[in-house]
Design an enzyme around this catalytic site. Structure first.
Site, PDB file in Angstrom:
ATOM      1  N   GLY A   1      -7.230  10.954  -2.522  1.00 48.29           N
ATOM      2  CA  GLY A   1      -7.647   9.570  -2.677  1.00 48.29           C
ATOM      3  C   GLY A   1      -6.511   8.693  -3.159  1.00 48.29           C
ATOM      4  O   GLY A   1      -5.331   9.006  -2.955  1.00 48.29           O
TER       5      GLY A   1
ATOM      6  N   SER B   1      -3.817   6.561  -5.473  1.00 44.47           N
ATOM      7  CA  SER B   1      -2.939   6.900  -6.593  1.00 44.47           C
ATOM      8  C   SER B   1      -3.522   6.421  -7.915  1.00 44.47           C
ATOM      9  O   SER B   1      -3.344   7.069  -8.950  1.00 44.47           O
ATOM     10  CB  SER B   1      -1.551   6.290  -6.373  1.00 44.47           C
TER      11      SER B   1
ATOM     12  N   THR C   1      -6.705   6.301  -8.915  1.00 50.38           N
ATOM     13  CA  THR C   1      -7.667   7.286  -9.413  1.00 50.38           C
ATOM     14  C   THR C   1      -6.975   8.598  -9.732  1.00 50.38           C
ATOM     15  O   THR C   1      -7.279   9.247 -10.743  1.00 50.38           O
ATOM     16  CB  THR C   1      -8.778   7.514  -8.382  1.00 50.38           C
ATOM     17  N   GLY C   2      -6.044   9.006  -8.883  1.00 51.15           N
ATOM     18  CA  GLY C   2      -5.318  10.245  -9.130  1.00 51.15           C
ATOM     19  C   GLY C   2      -4.553  10.216 -10.433  1.00 51.15           C
ATOM     20  O   GLY C   2      -4.516  11.213 -11.170  1.00 51.15           O
TER      21      GLY C   2
ATOM     22  N   GLU D   1      -3.708  14.823  -4.000  1.00 55.55           N
ATOM     23  CA  GLU D   1      -3.072  14.324  -2.774  1.00 55.55           C
ATOM     24  C   GLU D   1      -3.383  12.846  -2.711  1.00 55.55           C
ATOM     25  O   GLU D   1      -4.526  12.454  -2.502  1.00 55.55           O
ATOM     26  CB  GLU D   1      -3.608  15.070  -1.550  1.00 55.55           C
TER      27      GLU D   1
ATOM     28  N   CYS E   1      -3.364   8.056   4.911  1.00 55.89           N
ATOM     29  CA  CYS E   1      -2.414   7.991   3.798  1.00 55.89           C
ATOM     30  C   CYS E   1      -0.972   8.096   4.279  1.00 55.89           C
ATOM     31  O   CYS E   1      -0.056   7.692   3.566  1.00 55.89           O
ATOM     32  CB  CYS E   1      -2.726   9.059   2.756  1.00 55.89           C
TER      33      CYS E   1
END
Length: 487
Positions: free
Chosen positions: A221, A223, A225-226, A244, A278
């Site tokens: 998802g 960046s 949230t990551g 990822e 992405c």
């Protein structure tokens, strides 16, 4: 209402109300209620209880269930492709390729597991050295909306193959695709509790990520949230985290002989899936001068004629919609902000219908924009940057916090070798679209694009941990005792 699948039962949600909409018509596709913290806990506990039995099955038995799942996907391929198109807005031809990728993931994952995380042994003095792999236990999978079938599948299939049990939280924008996918698992005979589905938005995601009962989390998802997940898992080396994320991907164009081939490759890199991959090219680096001018003019002319339409439109469009009206408006706002900072619209991205998330391709020259934002604009908006020489192009290509994909269009192998050596990205392509990927290769990036847990063929690596053993069938004294020990 059967929104969630927990411990082998379809259940109604007890959390916030949810619905998914067709991005073009705004018709309701799916309704339900999200999972609250109690239901998330129940899903984790169901996975924990199912884990010993699933992990103790032979590899061949687990493969049998996975192959049955692939068969169910094939049987429902048309239905699933229609659902993906209806919920995401992507054209049916593209949705069908996503279902094919889901089917093929099973065989690819089996091959990867045997190659990367199988069992190996060899003699070592008076023992046998054995390398085996064990599953982590219960893992959470967070799915994205752009490939709501294929990308979660890329985590779930190898995780189950390795013997893990899974709690799956799909994007709240694509719940129906997730529901159909889990139905296929149920029809394939997957035991109760091995895979649990919890639908929901932020409330559900926060509860699952924070649940102490998970042994890992696999995320695809944004960046943003990551990064939040990475901060949340800081200081928890006992939990495996695979991220990822996105990229601000550069595509560098050299003076190639085949101008139309370059234009076609740029379009496939920037505008396929309405720019919602992405690995899509976000920055197009073009040489200064007459040749670069001609390339840009040809690109603008061809892009202006690209067909954009509803998922089931006939003849089929090249591009469908972006995921939602909110996403469309955010992209238009980003374009307006760049234009306000001095960018030049070569082909302005537009929204033909105010009530539909359809956007036309946008191409803007940002060469003169000072302090260009290093962001991933997740849609059909391509930024052009003119460069003076090849080294300057490479420097600009690397001028990003991200490191997912980079590409070069050039007739020179020497230039490609130079580009490959200096590029900082997990995917580096030469004369191929940035959005193309090999099923036999890893998929992931460096920098803000991930945490060195490449997915695709390398997903096996984060789905199991290695166990090294020295083994012998009988206990015996060695021929020579250690000095200082007398028996």
């Amino acid at each position: 209402m059967t929104t969630h699948y927990i411990a082998g039962q379809w259940l109604a949600g007890q959390g916030e109300a949810l619905q998914s909409l067709n991005p073009v018509t705004q018709a309701v596709v799916w309704t339900g209620q999200g999972a609250d913290a109690g239901q998330v806990e129940a899903a984790v506990q169901a996975a924990r209880q199912a884990f010993p039995g699933w992990a103790s099955l032979s590899l061949e038995a687990r493969i049998g269930v996975l192959e049955a799942f692939a068969g169910k996907l094939k049987a429902r391929a048309e239905e699933l492709a229609h659902c993906i198109g209806e919920e995401t807005g992507k054209p049916l031809w593209e949705s069908a390729t996503e279902v094919t990728s889901m089917v093929n993931k099973v065989a690819i994952s089996v091959q990867s597991y045997r190659e990367r995380t199988g069992e190996k042994s060899g003699p070592l003095a008076d023992a046998t050295a054995v390398l085996r792999h064990k599953p982590h236990g219960v893992v959470a999978v967070f799915g994205p909306y752009n490939f709501p079938g294929h990308l979660p599948n890329g985590h779930i299939v190898p995780a189950l193959l390795a013997g893990n049990c899974v709690v799956f939280k799909p994007s709240e924008l694509t719940p129906k695709v997730a529901e159909l996918t889990v139905q296929c698992w149920v029809e394939a005979g997957l035991p109760a509790g091995v895979l649990n589905l919890v639908q929901g938005a932020r409330e559900t995601g926060v509860a699952l990520a924070a649940n102490p009962g998970i042994d890992g989390l696999f995320f695809t998802g944004s960046s943003r949230t990551g990064n939040l997940l990475h901060q949340q898992f800081a200081g928890r080396p006992d939990k495996i985290l695979a991220l990822e994320m996105g990229g601000n991907n550069p595509l560098v164009v050299d003076e190639v002989k085949d101008l139309d081939a370059a234009v076609y490759t740029i379009i496939q890199s920037a505008f396929i899936s309405a720019g919602q991959r992405c690995t899509c090219a976000r920055r197009l680096l073009v040489p200064q001068g007459a040749w670069g001018d001609s390339l840009i003019q040809r690109l603008v002319d061809v892009s202006r004629s690209i067909s954009v339409g509803a998922f089931d439109q006939q003849p089929a469009p090249f591009m469908g919609s972006v995921i939602s009206l909110q996403a469309a408006r955010a992209l238009l706002a980003a374009q307006a902000e760049l234009l306000g900072k001095g960018a030049v619209a070569l082909l302005e991205m537009t929204q033909p219908q105010a009530d539909a998330a359809l956007l036309t391709p946008g191409i803007i020259d940002v060469t003169a924009v000072a302090g260009r934002p290093d962001e991933e604009f997740f849609g059909p908006l391509l930024q052009v940057i003119r460069y003076a020489d090849f080294d300057a192009a490479i420097e600009e290509a690397n001028n990003t916090q991200y490191g997912l994909a980079a590409g070069l269009l050039s007739d020179s192998n020497a230039r490609y070798q130079h580009f490959w050596l200096r590029s900082r990205a997990g995917i580096v392509n030469w004369n191929k679209q940035l959005t193309g990927a090999a099923s036999s290769a890893p998929f992931g990036g460096v920098g803000a694009s991930g945490n060195h847990r490449a997915s695709a063929y390398y997903a096996a690596d984060y789905c199991a941990y290695p166990v090294a053993s020295l083994e012998t069938a009988s206990l015996a004294l060695p021929a020579t005792l250690t000095p200082g020990v007398t028996l």
